[in-house]
Structure formats: structure tokens, C-alpha cells
Design a protein around this motif. Sequence first.
Motif, mmCIF file in Angstrom:
data_model
loop_
_atom_site.group_PDB
_atom_site.id
_atom_site.type_symbol
_atom_site.label_atom_id
_atom_site.label_comp_id
_atom_site.label_asym_id
_atom_site.label_seq_id
_atom_site.Cartn_x
_atom_site.Cartn_y
_atom_site.Cartn_z
ATOM 1 N N GLU A 77 -0.655 -9.163 -10.958
ATOM 2 C CA GLU A 77 -1.741 -8.172 -11.125
ATOM 3 C C GLU A 77 -1.876 -7.318 -9.863
ATOM 4 N N THR A 78 -1.752 -7.957 -8.698
ATOM 5 C CA THR A 78 -1.877 -7.223 -7.431
ATOM 6 C C THR A 78 -0.670 -6.302 -7.233
ATOM 7 N N PHE A 79 0.511 -6.782 -7.630
ATOM 8 C CA PHE A 79 1.703 -5.913 -7.547
ATOM 9 C C PHE A 79 1.521 -4.675 -8.427
ATOM 10 N N LYS A 80 0.971 -4.886 -9.622
ATOM 11 C CA LYS A 80 0.744 -3.768 -10.553
ATOM 12 C C LYS A 80 -0.120 -2.700 -9.876
ATOM 13 N N LYS A 81 -1.141 -3.148 -9.138
ATOM 14 C CA LYS A 81 -2.019 -2.198 -8.438
ATOM 15 C C LYS A 81 -1.272 -1.495 -7.310
ATOM 16 N N LYS A 82 -0.391 -2.246 -6.620
ATOM 17 C CA LYS A 82 0.383 -1.632 -5.535
ATOM 18 C C LYS A 82 1.302 -0.543 -6.107
ATOM 19 N N PHE A 83 1.954 -0.864 -7.229
ATOM 20 C CA PHE A 83 2.797 0.153 -7.884
ATOM 21 C C PHE A 83 1.963 1.389 -8.229
ATOM 22 N N ALA A 84 0.772 1.144 -8.783
ATOM 23 C CA ALA A 84 -0.083 2.273 -9.213
ATOM 24 C C ALA A 84 -0.425 3.172 -8.022
ATOM 25 N N ARG A 85 -0.718 2.518 -6.855
ATOM 26 C CA ARG A 85 -1.034 3.307 -5.657
ATOM 27 C C ARG A 85 0.135 4.184 -5.250
#
Lengths: 304, 304
Positions: A69-77
Motif C-alpha cells: 500500500e505504501t509503495f502504491k502511494k510512492k508510485f502515485a507521488r
Amino acid sequence: MQRSAPFFPITVQDYQKLVDDYDTWMFDCDGVIWKGNMPTEGAAEVLTFLRSKGKKIIFVTNNPTHSRETFKKKFARMGVEVAVDEIFSSAYASAVYISSVMKIPKEKKVYVIGMHGIEEELKEQGISVCGGTDPADNTLELVDTEIGNPSDVAAVLASWDSSINYTKLSKAFQYLTHNPDCAFFSSDDDLTYPVEGGVLFLGTGALSSMIRYALGREPVSFGKPSKTMFECIAAKHKIDPSRTVMIGDRLDADIAFGKNCGVATMLVLTGVASLADVSDIAPIMPDLVIPSIGDLRILSHSTS
Amino acid sequence: MQRSAPFFPITVQDYQKLVDDYDTWMFDCDGVIWKGNMPTEGAAEVLTFLRSKGKKIIFVTNNPTHSRETFKKKFARMGVEVAVDEIFSSAYASAVYISSVMKIPKEKKVYVIGMHGIEEELKEQGISVCGGTDPADNTLELVDTEIGNPSDVAAVLASWDSSINYTKLSKAFQYLTHNPDCAFFSSDDDLTYPVEGGVLFLGTGALSSMIRYALGREPVSFGKPSKTMFECIAAKHKIDPSRTVMIGDRLDADIAFGKNCGVATMLVLTGVASLADVSDIAPIMPDLVIPSIGDLRILSHSTS
């Protein structure tokens, strides 16, 4: 597709053949898509282009500090929309293995050297954890290295931990020495990891070496180059190895992983390995070498 | 005096021969004279007896956490009067080597993974230190892993440190990777050390393995079994190796050290090694084995 020397794509035609040859593109993250918090130039554009061509994209990271989930947010950033089930991390592979293959009994715990992300993945698979982010184990004082009943802990899982300290190391070592049935796992074996400016920091493999060295016992490792990670991917996605390429910046982790999985391998030079590392005598040789995944923009530019 | 199998003294005559054969008695401390803070039963009495017979007593410890002054106080608490120049620690050997052999330039520093005792020994030899007990480097937060000008630091010295943390490990690793001239030293290579109750804790060798493993480079080590320690001793005391015995609880450190120095070796079973470790196929074999140095009381009792 084994070559004695790697192929260096240069022309639009070379790059076009790459896109034609592979349906599934497995990417390492650190040193490929980004370095620390700095995205690789053109990475987002290339991923969008590959998706537009109907390619399956999978991210395979040995970084065990974040949950998917945290990786998904990093990708989004970084401007890249990614689904959680496209992300395979060593933390997730560890949790899946410990719950599904090892089938740890409900009343037993896993002692974690690691951070929030790996705890989260373990808990999501129904595994009880101790150590990890517990404030009692995150101290520089040797206040309490008692471990209670060693048989309560079925496994020690070592992963990257910025709060590595003697209490955590001692407890992990005690569990392993006092209980011969205690399993010893490592999220990954990476010795180092690259951050901005070409600086290398110590990786999980270096941190866990303290225990492996004193114990004289090697952990079972889940990250690349272990095939366990590929088994996790293959359980969720239909993959034809002959139409798959693994792209990474490390010979020992990424390229070795691709070879262990029987897929084509492509080295990028934006991370750990340099051109000098793929000399004639290199023990692990990629099939292809490109300077950066950003170079694949040659196609989006030529077809736009 | 090399034997294929060790000799086990049993009778008063066996023990008397020991005392007749050796003028200099070199003792390891942890696991021999004490275990943690618990003195070995009879140790003080045996040391007093040997002194009464005119024997030269030398203590050779790989424990790098205390200065020799602090060791002297520890001996005193256990009822043994010892002079500072009878104590040779890996911290002292490190300091002597770095100042006298390496001859580190005055304006350069040594980055220390270690505690107060080794800092004290280094400073006593006129060496500038950084890291060590500096509060900025004793944190679990990754606040500052910048190392400034790498060439300011001429050596990294790894030793045992209960405050081992990622900042210290990172800084040490940066100095070594950014400055190829930076020397890499280890106070000792002990993987573990024994405390009360037969519990093993991680030693310097385990802690420094993080850096050696990621760096792919071995440190120069000063503690036993390195002969550097013996050279320190021989510089201060007149010693005839043929009339000297080294007594210790570890085959890899103490017995190997004795063999490297060409002196007789005696294993005691009050520490790390057990009888099973001196089987026919043991790679390192002591000349003599006794259960405990306390057993030498057979002589003080028989002659009193």
C-alpha cells in the motif's frame, strides 16, 4: 535466450524488437524506477507507454521497509498509477511464505528485525509478530534482552531496519540459539542499496550477516534472486517466461533472479552495476543492457 | 610441545609439572577468570598461589569495552590485585598499533564503533577519535549520516558496542567506501561472548561482519588470535615462549593465539568450548585441558 555477451539496443528498431518480444515486464524499483526519492527521468512516461501497448507490468522490489500500500502511494507521488497486486516486495513474499508454505501455528510468533511495512504485511497474512516496531525493542539501552519461552517464537525474520540495535540482534540470536526448531528467514540478501548521489548504504544482507555469521547458519531468503518471489508472482498472474523480461540494476539480485526464473534479463545502469561489471568474466551476465529505462522513450517519441 | 591429542592433568603430580614447566602464565579473562560479573570459583586463590611461586601473570582479553584501568578495578572487585601493565586488551593493542605502527598523522582521526574504554585507550596514545560515544552518533534516528570530508578519517576501528546502530554503521561504511586509503581495523574477531548461565551474546566479529560483508574487505584485527597482541606483550615483558602457557576457553581465539605465538596452550571448560570441541578432528587442539582454573587449587591445598 542466453548470450555469451549482452546485447546493447541502440536504434529505434532495437528498442521496438524489445517491446515486440516481451509481454510481461518485471521491474526492480530502487535504482531502476527511482533512487531514494528521486524518480528516474522518463520512467513514468515509459511505464505509461508500455501499458498503452498492452504490456503486463510487475514491480519486484527487495525493499522490505514498506507495505505494498505504501509503495502504491510512492508510485502515485511519482506520477505512476499502480495496482497493489502489481507490486511484489520481499516483505510480502516473506509474509506469504511464512503463512502459506511454513503454515506457522496460530499461537506462535515471528520475531521481526524490521520496520512497519513488513509488520503490516505479516499481520495482513494473520501472523503474530514481536520485536519490529515494539518500543521495548527499539532502544540503545541494554535494558531487557530476556526472551521468555524460546519456543513461543517459530521464526526470526531479518529485514532492513533503520533502528537496528543490540537488543533486537540479541533477542533474535537468543531465539535461534535456544530453540533449534526456530526458523531463520531473511526478507532479502541485498548487501547494499543505492540512494541519491551514488551513495551506497548497508542493506538487509549486511544487517543479517551479524546473526548468520555468529550462528554459522544461513537464513532462507525470500527476495530476489530467490525463486520464492517468482512463485508468489506466478500464483497471482499468468506469465509466460519465454515472453517475460526482468529489468534491474543489480547483477546479484535482479539479473540472477531473472535467470533463476528462466526469463530474459535487462540491466540498467542507473543503480548499483556499471558497464565495467558486465565484462567478459562477469559471473552473471544480462541478456540486454540499456543505460536507463528512460531510454525506452525513444519509442514513445518515435511513434507519437 | 605439540601433541596430537591434548593431555588432561588429573593428579597432584600432573598439576605440579604444569607449575614447574611454565614461568609465564597468560590468561584470557571472560570464560576463564570470570563469566560476566561472576568470578570463576577459586580463580583468585589460584592467581595468588601462582604469584607466590614467582610466576609472571599476564591477562590477555579480547573484550574491547573497558580500558585497562577499568579492568584493574574489575579484578580488584573479585579480590585480585593486578597491575595495569599486566593487562593486555584488544582496545590497548588497537591503540598501540594505530599510534606506533600505523603512525596516524596528528590531524587525522579514527572513526570508532565502540564504547568508552577503547576511546580512552586511543586518546591515551594521542589519537583523535570520532564516532564512539559522541551523542550525535548514538541515536536510532537517521538524522545525520553525512561524513564531511572522508579523507579526515584515516581509519575505521570496529569493536564491541552495545549502542551499535545504523548511523554508526553507515558512517563507518561511508568512510571506507569514499576513501580507499581509509584503513579498516577490528579490535577482535570474536563472534560471540559468554555471559552467566551459558548464554552467548554477539561479539565484535559479528558486529563488524556487517561492514566487512558489504565492503567485501577484511579488517586487520588486533585481538587474539592475532600475533599483534603478543608483540604488544613482548614489547613490555621479557618472555620465553618455551616456558609460557596460554590459558583460555576458546579454541578459535585463545588456543589459536597461543599456537600463533609458539607457546603451550591450555583449554578450560568454564566458557565457550566444551569437551566435545576437542575431538580427534578438531582443527585447533590445545596441549592441555583442565575443567577450570579453579582446579589448580589442588596444589595450593596440597602444599598448604
